[in-house]
Design a protein around this motif. Sequence first.
Motif, PDB file in Angstrom:
ATOM      1  N   LEU A  73      15.240  37.460  79.429  1.00 18.86           N
ATOM      2  CA  LEU A  73      14.750  38.413  78.436  1.00 18.86           C
ATOM      3  C   LEU A  73      13.228  38.418  78.457  1.00 18.86           C
ATOM      4  O   LEU A  73      12.589  37.375  78.381  1.00 18.86           O
ATOM      5  N   THR A  74      12.647  39.611  78.590  1.00 17.89           N
ATOM      6  CA  THR A  74      11.184  39.644  78.641  1.00 17.89           C
ATOM      7  C   THR A  74      10.596  40.343  77.438  1.00 17.89           C
ATOM      8  O   THR A  74       9.430  40.187  77.126  1.00 17.89           O
ATOM      9  N   ASP A  75      11.392  41.098  76.761  1.00 21.10           N
ATOM     10  CA  ASP A  75      10.841  42.001  75.750  1.00 21.10           C
ATOM     11  C   ASP A  75      12.018  42.357  74.851  1.00 21.10           C
ATOM     12  O   ASP A  75      13.053  42.816  75.340  1.00 21.10           O
ATOM     13  N   TYR A  76      11.898  42.123  73.554  1.00 19.62           N
ATOM     14  CA  TYR A  76      13.062  42.352  72.711  1.00 19.62           C
ATOM     15  C   TYR A  76      12.626  42.852  71.346  1.00 19.62           C
ATOM     16  O   TYR A  76      11.954  42.150  70.595  1.00 19.62           O
ATOM     17  N   ASN A  77      12.999  44.074  71.056  1.00 18.60           N
ATOM     18  CA  ASN A  77      12.607  44.640  69.777  1.00 18.60           C
ATOM     19  C   ASN A  77      13.811  45.162  69.015  1.00 18.60           C
ATOM     20  O   ASN A  77      13.752  46.163  68.338  1.00 18.60           O
ATOM     21  N   CYS A  78      14.921  44.490  69.149  1.00 20.69           N
ATOM     22  CA  CYS A  78      16.156  44.970  68.521  1.00 20.69           C
ATOM     23  C   CYS A  78      16.471  44.163  67.266  1.00 20.69           C
ATOM     24  O   CYS A  78      15.872  43.119  67.010  1.00 20.69           O
ATOM     25  N   ALA A  79      17.417  44.663  66.521  1.00 22.81           N
ATOM     26  CA  ALA A  79      17.749  44.020  65.245  1.00 22.81           C
ATOM     27  C   ALA A  79      18.779  42.912  65.410  1.00 22.81           C
ATOM     28  O   ALA A  79      18.975  42.100  64.522  1.00 22.81           O
ATOM     29  N   SER A 128      10.317  32.100  75.790  1.00 23.48           N
ATOM     30  CA  SER A 128       9.860  30.983  74.957  1.00 23.48           C
ATOM     31  C   SER A 128      10.202  31.179  73.490  1.00 23.48           C
ATOM     32  O   SER A 128       9.956  30.311  72.675  1.00 23.48           O
ATOM     33  N   THR A 129      10.756  32.309  73.129  1.00 23.36           N
ATOM     34  CA  THR A 129      11.166  32.497  71.744  1.00 23.36           C
ATOM     35  C   THR A 129      12.535  33.166  71.735  1.00 23.36           C
ATOM     36  O   THR A 129      12.942  33.748  72.734  1.00 23.36           O
ATOM     37  N   THR A 130      13.232  33.080  70.619  1.00 27.76           N
ATOM     38  CA  THR A 130      14.575  33.652  70.589  1.00 27.76           C
ATOM     39  C   THR A 130      14.586  35.021  69.906  1.00 27.76           C
ATOM     40  O   THR A 130      14.777  36.031  70.554  1.00 27.76           O
ATOM     41  N   ASN A 131      14.371  35.006  68.622  1.00 30.50           N
ATOM     42  CA  ASN A 131      14.430  36.270  67.889  1.00 30.50           C
ATOM     43  C   ASN A 131      13.145  37.067  68.055  1.00 30.50           C
ATOM     44  O   ASN A 131      12.098  36.504  68.363  1.00 30.50           O
ATOM     45  N   PRO A 132      13.196  38.371  67.880  1.00 29.58           N
ATOM     46  CA  PRO A 132      11.992  39.183  68.064  1.00 29.58           C
ATOM     47  C   PRO A 132      10.881  38.807  67.086  1.00 29.58           C
ATOM     48  O   PRO A 132      11.154  38.403  65.952  1.00 29.58           O
ATOM     49  N   VAL A 133       9.658  38.966  67.521  1.00 31.09           N
ATOM     50  CA  VAL A 133       8.493  38.651  66.693  1.00 31.09           C
ATOM     51  C   VAL A 133       8.492  39.540  65.450  1.00 31.09           C
ATOM     52  O   VAL A 133       8.123  39.129  64.356  1.00 31.09           O
ATOM     53  N   ARG A 134       8.954  40.787  65.635  1.00 34.09           N
ATOM     54  CA  ARG A 134       9.020  41.743  64.529  1.00 34.09           C
ATOM     55  C   ARG A 134       9.787  41.179  63.341  1.00 34.09           C
ATOM     56  O   ARG A 134       9.498  41.430  62.203  1.00 34.09           O
TER      57      ARG A 134
END
Lengths: 397, 487
Positions: A298-304, A387-393
Motif C-alpha cells: 500500500l502506498t497511498d490510502y485515502n479511504c474510509a 509504515s502506517t496502517t490507517n489513513p492520515v486523514r
Amino acid sequence: MKILKILIVLVFSIFMTGCWQYIELNDIAIVTAVGIDKEGKEYHLSVQIVNAKKQTKDYSAAEESLVTVYDAKGKTLGEALNKISLESPFELYFGHIDMVVIGEATARLGIREYIDFLIRDRDVRKNYSLVVAKEKKAFDVLQILTPLETLPTINLINIIKTAQETSGYTSYRSFEDVLNCLYAKGKHPVVSVVEIIGDVEEGKKGDNIYETIPKTRLIAKYVGVFKGDKLVGFLKDKAALGLNILRKRVNNSVISFPCNDQDDYGSVKMDAPKVSFKTKLKNNQPSAEIKIEFTATLTDYNCAINLKKSENIKKIEKMIDKEIKTIIEETMKETQKTYKTDVLGFGEYLYQNDYKNWGKIEKKWDQLFSNMPYKIEVKSKINNTGSTTNPVRQGGT
Amino acid sequence: MKKLPKNSTEIIENIKQKTGNSSDIVIKTMAAFDTYVHIIFCEPMCDRIIINEFILEFLENNKKDVKEKDLIKYIKSKLPAHKITKIDNYDDLYYNLLSGFTIILVDGINECLSVESRAKLNSGILPSQAEMVIKGPKDAFTEDYQTNLGLVMKRLKDYQLRVKEHVLGRRSQTKVSVLYIDDIVDPILVQKVQDKISKIDIDAIVDSNYVAELITDNKKNVFSDYLSTERPDVVTLHLLNGKIAIIVENTQYAIVIPVLFIEFFHTSEDYYHKVFNVNYTRIIRYIAFIITLVVPSVYIAVTTHNHEAIPPKLLVSFSAQRAGVPFPTIVEALLMLITFEILKESDLRVPKSLGSALSIVGAIVLGQAAVEAGIVSQIMVIVIAITAISGLIVSSTDLVYGIRWWRIIFLLATATLGLIGVFLANLLMIINLSSMKSFGIPYLAPFAPLILENQNNGVFITNKRKFKKRDVITAKRNQNRSAGIGQ
C-alpha cells in the motif's frame, strides 16, 4: 620440423579467424542511434554520432554539440550509408547502436525491408531497442538534445526502461524481441514509442539543455502495436499497462483503485506478477483464461475502510482485483476490437500446445482472436501497508 | 697430490713462489723446541686475536719444553684451539692457508698443522631485504657458509637432516652443500642432484644461482624451475616437504629444488597466518598475476580490434581520451612499458640517496606531463600503472622477470590479432609451462597433471596441509606431519 608445425598452427589460427579489423579507437565515429524514414521511393537514413571529445574535461565547456547527426538519402540503405561517409571524418562504427528509430509513417508501411539491412551487418549486435517516432520522422528524434544524461540516446533508453518498470505505460522492446515476435506464429510485435513534445526546431539547439524545463522533450508514453511488420496503432495508458502486466514486464508499478463512489482513491505498488494464460480450441473457436497473481504494498490510502481489521484488507484486495481486471479488459478491448492484432501471444500458446489444431486455424487467427471470449482471474495480496496502517486523514496508526 | 718435504725452507720457498711473494701471506719464523717453527697465514682472512693470543703466546710460553719427540703431535694436543688438522700435502696446505687457517710448520717434519683462525668476514645476520614478511622470522641468510648452515640446522634439530658437502670451482674452491631430510626425501631425486653437482666443471662458483643454473634443465625458458630464497624458514619449510636445498659458500641465497609454478605464488607467511586470510591474499596474488600479464593487451584488443567488447559508455570515454594521441595504441603501450622498466631498473641501481629524485622525475614528469602533452592517454597511464603494481606483488624476481617477456608476447599478439591474440598467447604460455619439468616433476603440477591429494596447497591452502600433510609430490616417505595419524 617442430618449429614448422608451430608455425603452421599459428598461421592457420591467424588466417582462419577473420579478425583483421584493426582500427584505432579515435578513428571511429561511434554511432548511438540510427533513424530510418522513407520518402517516396527513397530511404532517408540518419545516424547520431557521439562527440567523444566533448566527454573529456578539457572540451566539456567547448561550444560543440554533444552529438552530431548525419543524414543521406538513397535507393537502398547501403547507398545512403555510403553518402554519409562523404561527410563523416571517421569510419562509422555500428557495434554499439542503442536505438533504431523508425518514423511513424514509415512504420505503417512495414518494417521488413529495413530489418534485412539491420540483421546483415555483423558488427551490429541485436539488443538495441526499436523505437517508433510518433507522428514525426526518425530524423527529427535523433536531433533532439536532452538534459541529465549526456547522450540523448542513452537518456531516451533509460526513460523507456524506467517507465516500463514503474508506470508501465510504455514498453521497452529490443530489436531481438521484435524479431522473435515477427517470426513467431500467433504473435505480433510491439515496440516502444517516442513522442516529441514541443517544437522540433527548438530541440535541435544547444540552448534546449540549458533550460530547467527544456522547451522540447522526448517522452515515452505509448506502446506501438504491429500487425505483421506494419504498425497499426498505439496502446495508451491503461491499455499499455495491461499489456505490460500480461507480458510480465512490470515491477513496482503503481495501481490506483477507487474505494467508493465519491472519488476516494488508494494506490498500491505492485510487485512482479505471476501471469499465466491458456487458450483453448473448441470446434475451432478459441477461448482464453487469464490468471494473475501478485503481491502489493500500500502506498497511498485515502479511504474510509479501517485497515486494522483483516477482513477489510480482503475488501481492499477485492477492489484492486477489480481494478486490474478493468485494466486487462481495456487492453483486450484495444487489441481485439480496435486493432485486431494478437500482440499478447494467445495464438502462440495454441501453436505451442495444440499444434494439430493450430494448423487449421492459423490463416484466420487474427479474425478468430478479435472475437475470442476470455475469463480473467485476479488474485492480489497486500502484504505490507507501509509504515502506517490507517489513513492520515483519520488520525493515522 | 704432492707430499710435503721435510725441509721447511723448501716449503716456504714453494709458498713464496706460488703466491708470487704476495704481501698478504705472512711468514713468521721463530726459534722454539730447539728448532725453527714457521707460522704462515693469509692476513686478510685471519683473526689477529686468535693468532696473537693463542698461537703465538702458546709457542712463546712452551718453546723450552722439549720432552716430547713428536712435536706435531705435541702441539696438536696442547694448543688451545678448537680445530687443528694435520696436513701432509701441498693441495691441502694451500686450501687451508687461503681459507684463513694458520699453518704451523716445524722444520724437519714432513707434516704441518692447520689451526682455525678464520676471521668472520660478514656483516652478521640481517633482516631479509627481498622477501619481506609481516609475521614470521625476520632473519636472512648471510654470506657466511657456516652461519647459513647453522640458520637451517637450528630450525631442524633432526639427526635425519643430511648435509652433503661438495667443493666446486677449480679456482674458487667453493663449498656447496646439499641439504635434505633423509626419511622424507625421494632418494632418487637426491641421487640425481648429487650426480649433477659432482659433474659440474667450472672455474669459479660466484653465486648459488650458478649451481642452480648448471644443474637444472630449463635454460631456454624465462620461468625459473628452481627457487632461490634468502629466508632460512622458507628452506626449512621446503625441506620438511621433501625438497632439496643447496647452500653455497659466500651467497646470501639458498636454492630449493624442485619447484612448481604455483609455488612462486606461495610465501612462507602463508604458513604463519590463518588459512582463510592466507587464501584471500592468494586470490589477490592470482588476480594480480593475471592483471599484470594481460591487462595491457586486453586494453589494446578492445580499443583496436574488438570495440564491441566494452560497454558503450566506456567506449566513449576511451575514445575521448584517445582523441589527440598521435601514436597507435600499441606504440603508446610499449612506450609506457619500456619507460616503466627503465624506471624500475634505474631505481634498482641508483644509490639510495638519489632515489627520491628519481621517483619525482618518474612519477610527475613522465606520468603527468606526458598525459598533458598529449603523448599518451590517461587511460594508458592507468593501464600501465596497474600492470606495474600488480607485477610486483610476487616477491620472486624470477617470476617477475619471466612475466615481462610474456607481457610483450601478449602485446604483440594482440596488436595483430585482437582478443584472439590474447587467447593465442595464453595458449602458447600454457603449452610452454606445461612442457617444463623441474627435476622430473611437471612444472604445472598439481594441476597438470591433476594430483588430487595435493590440492590442499594448490590454489588454496587448507588447515590439513598446514598441520597434517606434506607435499605428496616430493615427500615420498613419512607423509604425515603429526605422529598421531597412522603412517
